[in-house]
Design an enzyme around this catalytic site. Structure first.
Site, PDB file in Angstrom:
ATOM      1  N   SER A 144       0.837  -1.199   0.000  1.00 50.61           N
ATOM      2  CA  SER A 144       0.000   0.000   0.000  1.00 50.61           C
ATOM      3  C   SER A 144       0.870   1.247   0.000  1.00 50.61           C
ATOM      4  O   SER A 144       2.002   1.236   0.491  1.00 50.61           O
ATOM      5  CB  SER A 144      -0.895   0.034   1.229  1.00 50.61           C
ATOM      6  OG  SER A 144      -1.741  -1.089   1.262  1.00 50.61           O
TER       7      SER A 144
HETATM    8  N1  SAH Z   1      -0.570  -4.552   3.994  1.00 49.55           N
HETATM    9  C1  SAH Z   1       0.016  -5.070   2.790  1.00 49.55           C
HETATM   10  C2  SAH Z   1      -0.966  -4.999   1.654  1.00 49.55           C
HETATM   11  C3  SAH Z   1      -0.730  -6.068   0.672  1.00 49.55           C
HETATM   12  S1  SAH Z   1      -1.970  -6.172  -0.589  1.00 49.55           S
HETATM   13  C4  SAH Z   1       1.289  -4.299   2.433  1.00 49.55           C
HETATM   14  O1  SAH Z   1       1.361  -3.084   2.677  1.00 49.55           O
HETATM   15  O2  SAH Z   1       2.198  -4.898   1.849  1.00 49.55           O
HETATM   16  C5  SAH Z   1      -3.232  -7.108   0.206  1.00 49.55           C
HETATM   17  C6  SAH Z   1      -2.870  -8.500   0.634  1.00 49.55           C
HETATM   18  O3  SAH Z   1      -4.080  -9.131   1.066  1.00 49.55           O
HETATM   19  C7  SAH Z   1      -2.303  -9.394  -0.469  1.00 49.55           C
HETATM   20  O4  SAH Z   1      -1.071  -9.886  -0.058  1.00 49.55           O
HETATM   21  C8  SAH Z   1      -3.344 -10.508  -0.605  1.00 49.55           C
HETATM   22  O5  SAH Z   1      -2.784 -11.770  -0.915  1.00 49.55           O
HETATM   23  C9  SAH Z   1      -3.973 -10.496   0.772  1.00 49.55           C
HETATM   24  N2  SAH Z   1      -5.319 -11.095   0.857  1.00 49.55           N
HETATM   25  C10 SAH Z   1      -6.346 -11.014  -0.015  1.00 49.55           C
HETATM   26  N3  SAH Z   1      -7.416 -11.709   0.433  1.00 49.55           N
HETATM   27  C11 SAH Z   1      -7.059 -12.242   1.637  1.00 49.55           C
HETATM   28  C12 SAH Z   1      -7.697 -13.067   2.598  1.00 49.55           C
HETATM   29  N4  SAH Z   1      -8.952 -13.508   2.437  1.00 49.55           N
HETATM   30  N5  SAH Z   1      -7.022 -13.418   3.701  1.00 49.55           N
HETATM   31  C13 SAH Z   1      -5.748 -13.000   3.911  1.00 49.55           C
HETATM   32  N6  SAH Z   1      -5.078 -12.227   3.042  1.00 49.55           N
HETATM   33  C14 SAH Z   1      -5.712 -11.845   1.915  1.00 49.55           C
END
Ligand code: SAH
Length: 207
Positions: free
Chosen positions: A53
């Site tokens: 993000s």
């Molecule tokens: N906070 C992270 C955001 C990564 S993008 C950062 O700053 O790096 C969002 C993440 O949510 C992805 O890695 C994706 O695989 C994960 N995601 C999507 N659906 C999910 C679920 N049901 N349970 C756990 N993680 C999930």
């Protein structure tokens, strides 16, 4: 630091958030090829087609949480672990779930190497972590098609959930749980945002 100055200019005022973001080395959460852009206010690709993000989004969600040190926080979507590290640096007790095994396998040791101490789980965030709840705060860092009710059930009364809700584009919601009934919530809207989707079930990346 330049990035933190930019965040204050954008209206972030929570000292704990700004201090945490000044402390956490964002470049260590990126592929080395991209790390020179780490302190620009932009989202960047990480593995598995996901994104880290953008700093102002991390700051905004962290501020909306309105958390106190030692609170128990559930994060859905560990991804690169950057948001996780910021929450740890804010003094919170963090439980974080990621559904992509490849990311989980990279991020868990990365956080350990940097001496952050969240509890990392490979799992489906829709299910939450009932055995570790209830939580004071829940932060969802992927776009949920609707408010995940199973997670609201794992929030303490008086607790806060920050969640982007919607399809291709989402709206940032801050939900305060005001009682134990399913309708006992106060919902505040904080504008449009763009997250990768919250998906169901685990992804083992074909391995
Ligand atoms: N906070 C992270 C955001 C990564 S993008 C950062 O700053 O790096 C969002 C993440 O949510 C992805 O890695 C994706 O695989 C994960 N995601 C999507 N659906 C999910 C679920 N049901 N349970 C756990 N993680 C999930």
């Amino acid at each position: 630091m330049e990035m933190v100055r930019h965040l204050s200019e954008k209206g972030i005022s929570d000292r704990r958030v700004l201090d945490a973001m000044a402390e956490v080395p964002r470049h260590l959460f990126l592929e080395t090829m991209l790390d020179y852009m780490a302190y620009e206010d932009r989202a960047l690709p990480i593995k598995c087609g996901q994104t880290i993000s953008q700093p102002s989004t991390v700051a905004f969600q962290s501020e909306l949480l309105d958390a106190e040190p030692e609170m128990k926080v559930l994060e859905v979507g560990t991804g690169s672990g950057y948001q996780t590290a910021v929450l740890c640096a804010m003094g919170l007790r963090v439980f974080t779930i990621e559904r992509q095994k490849e990311l989980y396998d990279i991020t868990k040791p990365r956080l350990e190497r940097l001496h952050y101490r969240p509890k990392c789980f490979l799992g489906d965030g829709y299910r939450g972590l009932p055995e570790y709840g209830p939580f004071d705060r829940i932060i969802i860092t992927c776009g949920a098609p609707a408010v995940p009710e199973e997670l609201l059930a794992q929030l303490k009364v008086g607790g806060v959930m920050v969640v982007p809700v919607g399809g291709e584009h989402q709206e940032m919601l801050r939900i305060v749980k005001t009682g134990d009934g399913p309708a006992d919530t106060l919902r505040q809207r904080y504008g449009d945002c763009n997250f990768v989707p919250m998906l169901e079930k685990l992804d083992y990346g074909g391995k």
